[in-house]
Design a protein around this motif. Structure first.
Motif, PDB file in Angstrom:
ATOM      1  N   LEU A 182       8.365   6.723  -2.271  1.00 22.80           N
ATOM      2  CA  LEU A 182       7.228   6.067  -1.611  1.00 22.80           C
ATOM      3  C   LEU A 182       7.700   5.246  -0.412  1.00 22.80           C
ATOM      4  O   LEU A 182       7.072   5.270   0.657  1.00 22.80           O
ATOM      5  CB  LEU A 182       6.462   5.176  -2.608  1.00 22.80           C
ATOM      6  CG  LEU A 182       5.278   4.416  -2.004  1.00 22.80           C
ATOM      7  CD1 LEU A 182       4.224   5.371  -1.453  1.00 22.80           C
ATOM      8  CD2 LEU A 182       4.636   3.484  -3.031  1.00 22.80           C
ATOM      9  N   GLN A 187       8.192  14.449  -4.290  1.00 22.78           N
ATOM     10  CA  GLN A 187       7.107  13.501  -4.008  1.00 22.78           C
ATOM     11  C   GLN A 187       6.910  13.178  -2.528  1.00 22.78           C
ATOM     12  O   GLN A 187       5.779  12.933  -2.093  1.00 22.78           O
ATOM     13  CB  GLN A 187       7.390  12.148  -4.693  1.00 22.78           C
ATOM     14  CG  GLN A 187       7.505  12.192  -6.196  1.00 22.78           C
ATOM     15  CD  GLN A 187       7.950  10.854  -6.763  1.00 22.78           C
ATOM     16  OE1 GLN A 187       8.071   9.866  -6.046  1.00 22.78           O
ATOM     17  NE2 GLN A 187       8.206  10.809  -8.052  1.00 22.78           N
ATOM     18  N   THR A 188       8.003  13.079  -1.776  1.00 21.42           N
ATOM     19  CA  THR A 188       7.956  12.403  -0.476  1.00 21.42           C
ATOM     20  C   THR A 188       6.938  13.014   0.493  1.00 21.42           C
ATOM     21  O   THR A 188       6.182  12.288   1.137  1.00 21.42           O
ATOM     22  CB  THR A 188       9.366  12.365   0.156  1.00 21.42           C
ATOM     23  OG1 THR A 188      10.294  12.009  -0.863  1.00 21.42           O
ATOM     24  CG2 THR A 188       9.443  11.339   1.271  1.00 21.42           C
ATOM     25  N   MET A 224       3.428  12.215  -0.509  1.00 25.33           N
ATOM     26  CA  MET A 224       3.143  10.797  -0.300  1.00 25.33           C
ATOM     27  C   MET A 224       2.905  10.482   1.170  1.00 25.33           C
ATOM     28  O   MET A 224       1.982   9.756   1.511  1.00 25.33           O
ATOM     29  CB  MET A 224       4.290   9.949  -0.845  1.00 25.33           C
ATOM     30  CG  MET A 224       4.281   9.923  -2.369  1.00 25.33           C
ATOM     31  SD  MET A 224       5.616   8.928  -3.012  1.00 25.33           S
ATOM     32  CE  MET A 224       4.942   8.540  -4.635  1.00 25.33           C
ATOM     33  N   ALA A 259       5.086   3.707  -7.081  1.00 21.98           N
ATOM     34  CA  ALA A 259       6.069   4.789  -7.116  1.00 21.98           C
ATOM     35  C   ALA A 259       5.685   5.740  -8.240  1.00 21.98           C
ATOM     36  O   ALA A 259       5.161   5.313  -9.266  1.00 21.98           O
ATOM     37  CB  ALA A 259       7.459   4.228  -7.349  1.00 21.98           C
ATOM     38  N   ALA A 287       0.816   7.366  -3.927  1.00 21.11           N
ATOM     39  CA  ALA A 287       0.945   6.766  -2.590  1.00 21.11           C
ATOM     40  C   ALA A 287      -0.299   5.975  -2.233  1.00 21.11           C
ATOM     41  O   ALA A 287      -0.213   4.866  -1.704  1.00 21.11           O
ATOM     42  CB  ALA A 287       1.205   7.853  -1.550  1.00 21.11           C
ATOM     43  N   ASP A 296      -0.322   2.791  -3.830  1.00 19.14           N
ATOM     44  CA  ASP A 296       0.887   2.038  -3.456  1.00 19.14           C
ATOM     45  C   ASP A 296       1.799   1.783  -4.661  1.00 19.14           C
ATOM     46  O   ASP A 296       2.316   0.683  -4.843  1.00 19.14           O
ATOM     47  CB  ASP A 296       0.516   0.713  -2.758  1.00 19.14           C
ATOM     48  CG  ASP A 296       1.725   0.118  -2.017  1.00 19.14           C
ATOM     49  OD1 ASP A 296       2.643   0.901  -1.677  1.00 19.14           O
ATOM     50  OD2 ASP A 296       1.756  -1.106  -1.803  1.00 19.14           O
TER      51      ASP A 296
END
Lengths: 307, 249
Positions: free
Chosen positions: B95, B126-127, B130, A109, A104, A107
């Motif tokens: 993301l 992941q979310t 992130m 994925a 993240a 930036d």
């Protein structure tokens, strides 16, 4: 093109997962560097230096990294990231915690639980509890990914990489309070050649003793289904499945486990699967190489006597 | 304290999906859909924080097609106060979802964001991490116990090998594991009440977020089938097969 691998270790010992992630990195191709971040982790770094294919081991040794907190570990990796096209870790609790933060902040994925490398930008990963495999091409400049270590064979230990230290110690707002680890003399679930797993059919935690006896005779690790964990028979870190550990041993013996989608997701890549269940309709028999329809309380003691 | 809970609409956990014949994706047409099980646990935890007098409001948010409103209503029937729908027909990577959720968190000024640790379709996990990184918030992933103590949150996490307890200042992100709680069932009166609770719809544009393309799914294939095994009739036969045929013991 250089690849950074986040080492998996408990400060004193490098875990076998790291050698498997290095194997995945070797399949991508390029200079491989391993980051060992921890506290008093010289021994782990030394083991990492010997991994075949690794050219440099970067050590960040500070009390702030002792517990592998995602917050400061993530920032540490970001600080090093400029030199790397790929950043990899095992899909372990530390890797899954940390790498999405790294992705993240860059930036990009993240690609999770990679099981196959097609090229430097194309990877294969399971979705829907392993019921489909997606081939994904990354469009990002840097590839951040976690690797399913059961899908790769560990590299040998024939190398002698150079060792460098990084000075900055980055603090985290997160404070470590305590930790309780399950003590066991048996092999680690992720790296065991044989796994004996029990499910709801075991009936109680005490009954797991007969499985432990079987595991000891076979030099195996003990696993469990979610039902066995939820019922309190065994601790949660023994859970095999979509949301627990993903394993692929040479031999997996499922005892009193029906074989729900979520459990199969964690073990169906085992080389040989044995199912012992009294229900002939149990879905586990559809993936088992050898099935025995029997009461486990008769079969397991009999098995223990024969071995 | 306001709690934000992102939720996802996924294929029901008991359905075994099939890959489409053209290998473009899995076939989800006409399958039973549900609230992602981990999101359900996240909603339950937020509602319990409200019942304990710690949370003042529980807001659920989902990103996706119009159909996700069904799952937002389910979450409100479980006790969430209101819902936010970020409407898009595109399939977004975690993301991009995290960027949209960050915009919602900032708009709402939520002090605590409770995620499920992973969705059972993408299996990304992941979310939450992130969004925490983008918001520069501390995180506690894979939570099996959550306690709010003043301006801090104390979380016990499921890690490889056991459990770990962390303490961090709010605002923070927590992602929940299966062991955290047992979600309640929505009662009929609560389902009826949920229909009247507020549900705001936003577009990506009105949240002021610009997204970019990160990856292309080249193909989706079925995993290798295991060939059918055999049934043995006795423990003796099993041991004999494992020793001499499979040669694994």
């Amino acid at each position: 093109m250089s690849i950074l691998v986040l080492a998996e270790h408990d400060n004193a010992h490098l875990k076998a997962d790291t050698a498997k992630v290095v194997a995945a990195a070797s399949a991508i191709g390029g200079d491989i560097h391993v980051l060992v971040a921890g506290h008093q982790c010289a021994e782990a770094a030394k083991t990492a230096q010997a991994l075949t294919g690794v050219t440099k081991v970067i050590v960040a040794d500070s009390a702030v990294y002792a517990n592998h907190l995602a917050e400061n570990l993530g920032k540490l990796i970001i600080g090093l990231s400029a030199d790397y096209s790929h950043i990899l870790s095992a899909a372990s609790s530390v890797g899954k915690d940390t790498l999405p933060r790294v992705a993240a902040l860059l930036d990009v994925a993240q690609i999770s639980e990679v099981i196959g490398i097609e090229s430097a930008d194309t990877f294969i990963r399971p979705i829907y509890a392993g019921n489909a495999l997606a081939t994904v091409q990354s469009l990002d400049a840097k590839k951040v990914m976690t690797v399913r270590s059961s899908a790769f064979d560990a590299v040998a230990s024939t190398g002698s990489a150079e060792l460098v230290s990084v000075g900055d110690a980055l603090d985290a707002r997160t404070e470590f309070v305590s930790q309780t680890l399950t003590e066991s003399a048996r092999p680690e679930l992720g790296n065991a050649g044989i796994i004996v797993s029990g499910g709801r059919g075991m009936g109680s935690g005490e009954n797991f003793a007969i499985l432990e006896q079987l595991a000891d005779k076979l030099g195996a690790a003990v696993g469990a289904s979610r039902a066995a964990v939820d019922a309190g028979f065994v601790p949660n870190d023994l859970q095999v499945g979509q949301t627990g550990k993903i394993v692929a041993p040479d031999l997996y013996i499922a005892v009193g486990i029906s074989g729900a989608i979520q459990h199969l997701a964690g073990m169906k890549d085992s080389k040989v699967i044995v199912a012992i269940n009294k229900d002939p309709e149990a879905p586990i028999f559809q993936v088992a190489d050898y099935g025995l329809e029997a009461d486990l309380f008769d079969a397991i003691p009999a098995l223990n006597n024969l071995l | 304290m306001k709690v934000l809970v992102p939720v996802k609409r996924v294929v029901d956990a008991n359905v075994k999906v099939r890959v489409k014949a053209d290998h473009s994706n899995v076939d989800t047409a006409n399958l039973k859909m549900a609230l992602n099980p981990f999101c359900e646990i996240a909603v339950e935890e937020a509602v319990r924080l409200k019942e304990a007098g710690i949370a003042t409001e529980v807001v659920v948010v989902s990103v996706g097609t119009k159909a996700v409103q069904e799952q937002l209503r389910t979450a409100m029937a479980l006790g969430a106060d209101r819902a936010i729908h970020v409407e898009t027909d595109e399939e977004l990577v975690p993301l991009s979802i995290a960027k949209l959720l960050l915009a919602v968190q900032q708009k709402e000024q939520a002090q605590l964001v409770v995620f499920g640790k992973q969705s059972i379709d993408g299996d990304n996990n992941q979310t939450g991490q992130m969004m925490a990184a983008l918001a520069d918030m501390p995180q506690a992933t894979f939570a099996s116990e959550v306690k709010v103590e003043g301006d801090n949150i104390v979380v016990t996490r499921e890690i490889d090998g056991g459990l770990q307890t962390l303490k961090m200042p709010l605002p923070a992100v927590v992602s929940v594991d299966l062991r955290l709680n047992e979600p309640r069932y929505a009662s009929l009166p609560n389902i009826m009440k949920a229909k009247r609770k507020p549900l705001d719809v936003h577009t990506i544009a009105d949240l002021g977020v610009t997204l970019k393309a990160h990856q292309t799914v080249l193909k989706v294939t079925p995993p290798a089938e295991r060939k059918a095994g055999i049934m043995v009739s006795s423990v003796e036969e099993l041991v004999e097969k494992l020793r001499n045929e499979a040669k694994v013991i």
